[in-house]
Scaffold this active site. Structure first.
Site, PDB file in Angstrom:
ATOM      1  CB  CYS A  25      -0.981  -0.043   1.161  1.00 26.74           C
ATOM      2  SG  CYS A  25      -2.419   1.024   0.898  1.00 26.74           S
ATOM      3  CG  HIS A  38      -3.931  -3.841   2.814  1.00 23.78           C
ATOM      4  ND1 HIS A  38      -2.838  -3.438   3.548  1.00 23.78           N
ATOM      5  CD2 HIS A  38      -4.472  -2.713   2.280  1.00 23.78           C
ATOM      6  CE1 HIS A  38      -2.727  -2.116   3.478  1.00 23.78           C
ATOM      7  NE2 HIS A  38      -3.696  -1.656   2.711  1.00 23.78           N
TER       8      HIS A  38
END
Length: 483
Positions: free
Chosen positions: A333, A430
């Site tokens: 991320c 994720h």
């Protein structure tokens, strides 16, 4: 409204509210009840994506998993994601409402009360039991006029309350009786009893304290919850718990810098559980160890300040030295965005407008945009061919030649980037390490062997937690308190 409702307040943060709700949700679900968790306001940069593309706190996502019900934005109608010490992003029913200072948010809170109660009522209409978690301490007088998550909510929705006190930090009697003194007579009347958490030792020794609590407050002690070993296998919600997430003393060393506003750090829990992994969280002032096999940069709510902090600690220099020694670097991320040439924020999405040079390890650049991507993903690792599942939750858009060498394929579309030598890789996704096949392939690439896949460790931990709660509390009596 059909559901019974019970509110769990605490004498402070990290006293076990989230864990108790998760354990109760699993225990009552095993008895055949449909259970929904609820937390009016959560402050956390750890978020999960709901089926309808909203976001809620990870703690409520874990509680919903414990109950065996789909995630809903109604389970956490207000999510606060800190950006500085005095500013946060406000997420209302899964969508970004805007950035607010602490003082401005206090003025905004009363206008959110109707949304909070409406979410609670929607859950109540479709479940047998709603377990409501408070926030922090339940008796902060200075916050009471604007309160939407503790006694203010209990009053607005007419909720019975159970108060939790943490025995492990000491002073539990003072904490409980102090709450009694701070609450009004009407607020005290809502409290059905006290549960003491994180208890170690002989319950008989605590008997005088239980008697004193009863004499001072009129509230019975409903039970002593023993220190839970099952909790170690469950995701932490607060970054204060990062020190408890270190891996075992394995031969594969993975270093993880603790960057400001770190987010979704439970991505690494499956790695920490691997016997051959030594997962080390680096505090400010600690260098990347020379024996590290890999460095992982995790997400952050504020990418540019995190980059600046990384440089201030000298971790950028350490990471380059680590690569010269043949190490691996992985970014997830915001960590992925930091690996590029530059992070631009022309509109001031995450703070003052501007741009910050990245680490230059991948040939990409990031531009922050106002639209946040919130989506569950099913992907394939281009290097190992293994399947991964997870979710995206980010604001930046990445472009550049480096994306021509993607790390993942999402429905055939490229995602992420990998360096030419394969030792630097990054992705917005994720949850990658939760996939047994991918985790095994990634560890094998660095000469380590993953443990054989067994029962889902989180599911097993939730069952153990429910067993512990069943042993320590009278769940029939507790359910009778709900209304």
């Amino acid at each position: 409204m059909t559901a019974r409702r019970l509110m769990v307040l605490g004498t402070g943060s990290d006293v076990g509210k989230s864990l108790l709700v998760a354990g109760l949700a699993r225990a009552y679900a095993r008895r055949g009840l449909t259970v929904a968790p609820f937390k009016a306001q959560n402050m956390s940069n750890n978020a999960a994506v709901t089926a309808d593309g909203g976001e809620i706190g990870r703690a409520q996502a874990l509680q919903a998993r414990a109950a065996g019900v789909p995630l809903s934005v109604d389970m956490n109608p207000v999510l606060l994601k800190p950006e500085t010490d005095i500013d946060c992003q406000v997420v209302l029913r899964g969508r970004v409402l805007g950035r607010q200072s602490a003082s401005a948010y206090q003025a905004l809170k009363p206008t959110l009360r109707s949304e909070v109660v409406a979410s609670l009522n929607r859950l109540s209409a479709s479940h047998d039991l709603v377990l409501i978690e408070g926030a922090g301490s339940g008796a902060e007088r200075y916050l009471r006029p604007q309160d939407i998550s503790n006694m203010g909510l209990a009053e607005a929705a007419d909720l019975p309350v159970v108060l939790l006190g943490d025995e492990s930090r000491g002073g539990v009697t003072a904490a409980v009786t102090g709450h009694h003194r701070l609450w009004t007579e009407a607020e005290r009347a809502r409290v059905a009893g006290v549960i003491v958490t994180k208890f170690r030792g002989d319950p008989a020794v605590f008997a005088p304290a239980a008697a004193e609590i009863r004499a001072e407050t009129g509230w019975p002690v409903l039970g002593l919850l023993r220190w839970s070993e099952a909790a170690r296998a469950l995701p932490e919600e607060d970054s204060l718990g990062l020190g408890r997430r270190d891996g075992r003393a394995g031969r594969l060393v993975i270093a993880v810098p603790e960057l400001p506003r770190i987010a979704n750090f439970d991505d690494l829990d499956p790695l920490a559980a691997e016997p051959e992994v030594d997962l080390r969280w680096l505090k400010p002032g600690q260098p990347v160890p020379g024996d590290a096999d890999a460095v992982i940069l995790l997400g952050s709510k504020t990418t540019r300040p995190a980059l600046e902090a990384l440089r201030a600690e000298g971790w950028d220099i350490d990471i380059r030295a680590h690569l010269r020694r043949g190490g691996h670097v992985l970014g997830l991320c915001a960590g992925y965005q930091m690996l590029g040439r530059v992070v631009r924020d022309p509109e001031g999405i995450e703070g003052p407008p501007g741009e910050t040079p990245g680490l230059g390890l991948l040939d990409i650049e990031t531009v922050m945009t106002g639209d946040k991507r919130l989506v569950a993903v099913d992907a394939r690792d281009t290097l190992s061919g293994t399947r991964v599942t997870g979710y995206e939750i980010h604001a930046g858009r990445v472009s550049g030649p480096g994306t021509d060498r993607p790390w993942l394929r999402l429905d055939g579309q490229p995602e992420g980037a990998v360096s030419a030598d394969g030792r630097v890789r990054g992705s917005h996704v994720h949850g990658l390490f939760g996939a047994d096949g991918f985790r095994a392939a990634w560890l094998a690439a660095m000469g380590a062997t993953a443990a054989e896949a067994g029962p889902d460790r989180v599911e097993a931990a939730l069952d153990r937690l429910a067993d512990e709660i069943e042993a320590d509390l009278d769940l029939d009596a507790l359910l009778a308190l709900a209304r």
